[in-house]
Design an enzyme around this catalytic site. Structure first.
Site, PDB file in Angstrom:
ATOM      1  N   LYS A 181      16.040  11.832   4.463  1.00 26.22           N
ATOM      2  CA  LYS A 181      16.782  10.598   4.192  1.00 26.22           C
ATOM      3  C   LYS A 181      16.344  10.040   2.848  1.00 26.22           C
ATOM      4  O   LYS A 181      15.263   9.493   2.712  1.00 26.22           O
ATOM      5  CB  LYS A 181      16.568   9.536   5.264  1.00 26.22           C
ATOM      6  N   GLU A 256       2.495   7.634   1.838  1.00 25.53           N
ATOM      7  CA  GLU A 256       2.035   7.360   0.464  1.00 25.53           C
ATOM      8  C   GLU A 256       2.688   6.064   0.048  1.00 25.53           C
ATOM      9  O   GLU A 256       3.901   5.989  -0.093  1.00 25.53           O
ATOM     10  CB  GLU A 256       2.412   8.518  -0.467  1.00 25.53           C
ATOM     11  N   CYS A 289       4.222   4.871  -8.751  1.00 26.76           N
ATOM     12  CA  CYS A 289       3.226   4.439  -7.774  1.00 26.76           C
ATOM     13  C   CYS A 289       1.805   4.569  -8.306  1.00 26.76           C
ATOM     14  O   CYS A 289       0.930   3.775  -7.975  1.00 26.76           O
ATOM     15  CB  CYS A 289       3.389   5.225  -6.480  1.00 26.76           C
ATOM     16  N   GLU A 384       1.425  -5.203  -5.700  1.00 29.44           N
ATOM     17  CA  GLU A 384       2.163  -4.229  -6.494  1.00 29.44           C
ATOM     18  C   GLU A 384       3.485  -4.829  -6.974  1.00 29.44           C
ATOM     19  O   GLU A 384       4.304  -5.274  -6.167  1.00 29.44           O
ATOM     20  CB  GLU A 384       2.426  -2.972  -5.667  1.00 29.44           C
TER      21      GLU A 384
END
Length: 487
Positions: A181, A256, A289, A384
């Site tokens: 997906k 992750e 990331c 973040e």
């Protein structure tokens, strides 16, 4: 004319799901827009639990045959998929640039070649995967990697095809079947991958691609009792939802989840190198990331580092990612741009100073930003942002540098600039991170383990670690001279 085909930069892309070796439409669709100019690229099939169930059923039905396929044949097909990627590299590059706004030159020269490499690497690794037999009190031990079953792979929008194939390739190599997906903000190259895999001879049902929103199709996939592995790259809140969904079935997870990584610059570092590493953190409009978004610079060189950084960062060209001269493209979506600016404006209101940037630009572009005068416990240092926004803090000594570096909830990566190898050894041993780069950045080998500590994730993938996750690792112990001849 096929109403389910959309043309992106001259490339035809099917907007339907790929389930059990055929295209499947949904009753509903959702629009996919380009971050370059906001234009609608196509209306994408909007999957629900119905499509989730069909895709998992297809993967389950295809699993016995694929699991029984020899390693050599699996490897051959994975190499054929890599051939297909290379054959259509230019098409994949322009479609993905149009869909997610990353630089076309990067897709051509680095990202799409890496997609092909993902398949080749795991195909080759499969053929060498082994653990030497060993003895225990005369008994022999034999370790094997058994395919686990259908896997659900949920992938992000910042490097859609590369990060998808980072998961798809080892899962298929291990003998599993896959339901992929892709993120709803960048689904197009996943659809092209389905075409490429089918052309390469991958049996129907071994790879299925479904599109839609996490709340509608994602939950149905991650809670499905027939799913044996779930791998996800994305945000911490979404990972918590996936983990809760998977908990009822105790489905193993690999997560992750990004980070808030530091770049430590010591006074003994090559400052030109350190500045180059720092400016590189604006790659992909800050949507990486692993990016070292927190600069921690030794006090004695902080002013000079900042001066050189501003000079170099100011020379970057921001604009259309299809232009070879562009260094920084747009951010993925208006909601993401709003989120980025919210972080910056709250930081400025709290007393931060924008050395450069600090504001959005026309369209979906955000000015490359560096903020100073930020507190360690502030939101801008701790959370973040996922945009071209960096912070700079200073430290007095090695002990303070390590303390500041480790003082977040994350632990994905860290980058260190120093001219002292002994210092590098001392500091890296104390950093909480899944990957540490010393005087370099983003050097990534698929043999190495990849993953994060703390809220940056669960588990490690790469090399044998990927097979450890995507397989049921089995040890067979045989007694010595235990055979009885009944003949």
């Amino acid at each position: 004319m096929n109403k389910h085909l959309t043309t992106v930069a001259g490339v035809a892309v099917d907007t339907r799901h790929w389930i059990a070796g055929r295209r499947v439409a949904s009753t509903g669709t959702f629009p996919d827009a380009s971050p370059i100019d906001g234009s609608t690229l196509g209306d994408i099939a909007r999957g629900t639990a119905t499509e989730a169930d069909a895709a998992v059923a297809a993967a389950k039905a295809a699993f016995p045959g694929w699991a029984a396929t020899s390693r050599a044949e699996r490897a051959r097909i994975l190499h054929a998929i890599a051939d297909g990627v290379e054959k259509r590299l230019e098409e994949l590059a322009i479609v993905e640039t149009t869909d997610n706004g990353a630089l076309l030159r990067s897709h051509r020269r680095g990202v799409m070649p890496r997609v092909a490499h993902n398949f080749r690497f795991f195909a080759d690794w499969l053929l060498t995967l082994e653990h030497g037999d060993f003895e225990t009190r005369g008994h022999s031990n034999h370790v094997s990697w058994d395919p686990a079953g259908p896997c659900v792979l949920i992938t992000p929008w910042n490097a859609p095809l590369m990060l998808a194939t980072w998961k798809v390739a080892p899962a298929l190599a291990a003998g599993n079947t896959v339901v992929l997906k892709p993120a709803e903000w960048s689904p197009l190259t996943a659809s092209l991958l389905a075409d490429i895999a089918a052309e390469a001879g991958l049996p129907a049902g071994v790879l299925n691609v479904v599109q839609g929103y996490g709340s509608e199709i994602g939950d149905a996939l991650t809670s499905h009792p027939d799913v044996r592995r779930i791998s996800f790259t994305g945000s911490v809140p979404t990972a918590r939802r996936i983990a809760a969904s998977a908990a009822a079935n105790l489905t193993p997870l690999s997560l992750e989840l990004g980070g808030k990584s530091p770049l430590l610059v010591f006074a003994d570092a090559d400052l030109d190198l350190a500045v180059d590493l720092a400016v590189e953190q604006y790659d992909n409009a800050g949507q990486v990331c692993l990016a070292a978004t927190r600069f921690l610079v030794e006090e004695s060189v902080a002013d000079e580092f900042t001066r050189r950084f501003v000079e170099k960062a100011s020379s970057l060209t921001q604009g259309d990612p299809r232009d070879e001269a562009t260094d920084i493209g747009p951010n993925i979506h208006p909601r993401q741009l709003e989120k980025i600016d919210g972080f910056v404006q709250r930081a400025l209101a709290a007393g931060a100073r924008a050395v450069i940037g600090g504001h959005p630009k026309e369209g979906q572009y955000y000015a490359p930003t560096l903020l100073t005068d930020v507190a360690q416990d502030s939101e801008i240092v701790q959370e973040e942002v996922f945009g071209p926004v960096l912070t700079l803090q200073t430290f007095a000594d090695e002990e303070e540098a390590i303390r500041l570096a480790n003082d977040t909830r994350f632990g994905l990566a860290a980058t260190l600039a120093t001219g002292d190898p002994e210092r590098a050894e001392r500091v890296t041993a104390q950093l909480v991170a899944g990957t540490v780069w010393v005087n370099c950045f983003f050097v990534r080998d698929l043999q190495a383990p990849f993953g994060g500590s703390r809220l940056s994730g669960v588990g490690r993938e790469g090399g044998t670690w990927s097979f450890d996750f995507y397989c049921d690792v089995k040890n067979t112990v045989t007694a010595p001279n235990g055979w009885t001849n009944h003949g």
